[in-house]
Design a protein around this motif. Sequence first.
Motif, short mmCIF file in Angstrom:
data_model
loop_
_atom_site.label_atom_id
_atom_site.label_comp_id
_atom_site.label_asym_id
_atom_site.label_seq_id
_atom_site.Cartn_x
_atom_site.Cartn_y
_atom_site.Cartn_z
N VAL A 95 0.80 -1.28 -0.07
CA VAL A 95 0.13 0.06 -0.17
C VAL A 95 0.97 1.23 0.15
O VAL A 95 0.74 2.20 -0.85
CB VAL A 95 -1.07 0.00 1.42
N THR A 96 1.96 1.43 0.90
CA THR A 96 2.77 2.37 0.83
C THR A 96 3.43 2.82 -0.42
O THR A 96 3.47 3.91 -1.05
CB THR A 96 4.09 1.97 1.85
N ILE A 97 3.91 1.58 -0.98
CA ILE A 97 4.66 1.81 -2.52
C ILE A 97 3.64 2.29 -3.42
O ILE A 97 3.95 3.17 -4.21
CB ILE A 97 5.07 0.31 -2.86
N ILE A 98 2.42 1.69 -3.47
CA ILE A 98 1.35 2.30 -4.52
C ILE A 98 0.99 3.76 -4.14
O ILE A 98 0.89 4.32 -5.13
CB ILE A 98 0.29 1.41 -4.37
N GLU A 99 1.00 4.09 -2.93
CA GLU A 99 0.67 5.22 -2.67
C GLU A 99 1.77 6.38 -3.01
O GLU A 99 1.61 7.49 -3.82
CB GLU A 99 0.41 5.51 -1.02
N ILE A 100 3.02 5.96 -3.00
CA ILE A 100 4.00 6.70 -3.26
C ILE A 100 4.28 6.89 -4.94
O ILE A 100 4.52 8.08 -5.46
CB ILE A 100 5.37 6.08 -2.81
N ALA A 101 3.87 5.97 -5.48
CA ALA A 101 3.81 5.65 -6.79
C ALA A 101 2.98 6.82 -7.47
O ALA A 101 3.26 7.55 -8.43
CB ALA A 101 3.53 4.47 -7.37
N ARG A 102 1.77 6.84 -6.87
CA ARG A 102 0.88 7.66 -7.38
C ARG A 102 1.31 9.16 -6.88
O ARG A 102 0.96 10.23 -7.99
CB ARG A 102 -0.73 7.76 -6.53
#
Length: 425
Positions: free
Chosen positions: A319-326
């Motif tokens: 979840v953290t990785i996806i949020e940073i990607a966005r």
Amino acid sequence: MKLQMKSVEKWIGRLLICFFIGTVIWLNINRLQYNLYANYEKVVEYGRVREVKERIEPMMAAVFYEDKSEQKKHLAAYLSHTDNYRHHQVRMVAVPRRLNQGSEAVIKNLYGEIKKYNQIESISLVYTEGDDWHKHKDLLQNKMHPADIELLYLAEDDINAEQIIENELQKPRHLVIFLAALNQGLQGNNRDFLLEEAVYFAQRHSYRMNVFDVIDTQLAKAVEKDYASIFALSPGASKSKLAKQKDNLEAFAANYKDELLEYFLLNLHEKDTATIWPRKTPSTFRLFDRGDVYVKLTDENNVELFNYGRFGRNKSVIVTIIEIARKVSRRINLRNVKHIQLYLLTELEPVKYIGAVKLEDLLDNDDGVLARYENFYTIMLPSDRPDASQSLLDVLRQKVGVPVNAESKDMKFYKFKTAEIEYEN
């Protein structure tokens, strides 16, 4: 009229209640659909119960050298992983007795470096029962080309052979090489007596020591002549909490690198569409382990374009990785991105810095640092730490924005280790 108003108010109240209930239900359905709740497990505990880890033997060699210089006053000067044996006279080396793909690579590299920076004319190869000295001799001849290689068999409690070694150490431009099991240590029933012999002679002649290896550069972190602490490398030897966590992170990264990169890239390039989440399945379950993440993006010249990291949010890694990607997709031009580095972070461990020593002397080479001053802080990855020409403390003060007249004792420092996942566009 009043009855109509009350009726309207009643229906508005009912509609608001229904809207609130519907919103709660929708949110829960959405969360259950993508299962964004983090697992109970932490990524730093990966492998603790379910996963079976392959045992990895340390592939390293110990280099003992003379140093009569008084110029170096700080311990850090002796902890350079590759420099000491280049600038001092190497007298002895302890190398892994068993030759395999890993140990042979270490030994070849070491012999090449020693030959480059030391004048070695003759060599004594010390071995014991069961050692394959033929292969070691061939390796020496191919890499160092000495004028003479003397084979010296040494059995435990062999006083005569010890005297021969002592005589060899008196010769100029002569190197003594011990074939030893460096992972067995100096104590216990499984100790290696040739390693004990090497340490005995090193202590007798006040040699300093460096560790040369390929896998774990932090083996060189020890007091200058505290040989016993260096060789406490048996499988049961204790590791620091952060070192154990780093091992777990590296195992996690090795197993889930492709999935983590896949969802990072999917969300990086789909900024105008809905967020793409993985479903929680038996194969993706561990992606939802709780953990801290740091992301760095650089261009083709390694100029940093973006970095972002947070500690202690208790969110799942994916979840953290996806949020940073966005977040990245909205802030920078992706056409300039050449390298993507995802870092999994261990927990923070306070550093007791009182100003009496250099801050870097309290850290392992693979430690990152979080520095805090009042409500401001900065994160420095292990790879971003300054070289020996700069003071780590000064760099951190500047990055945090500490006033010139403020004392360093008012700052707080924490160390952590990382496991890196790299992607090149």
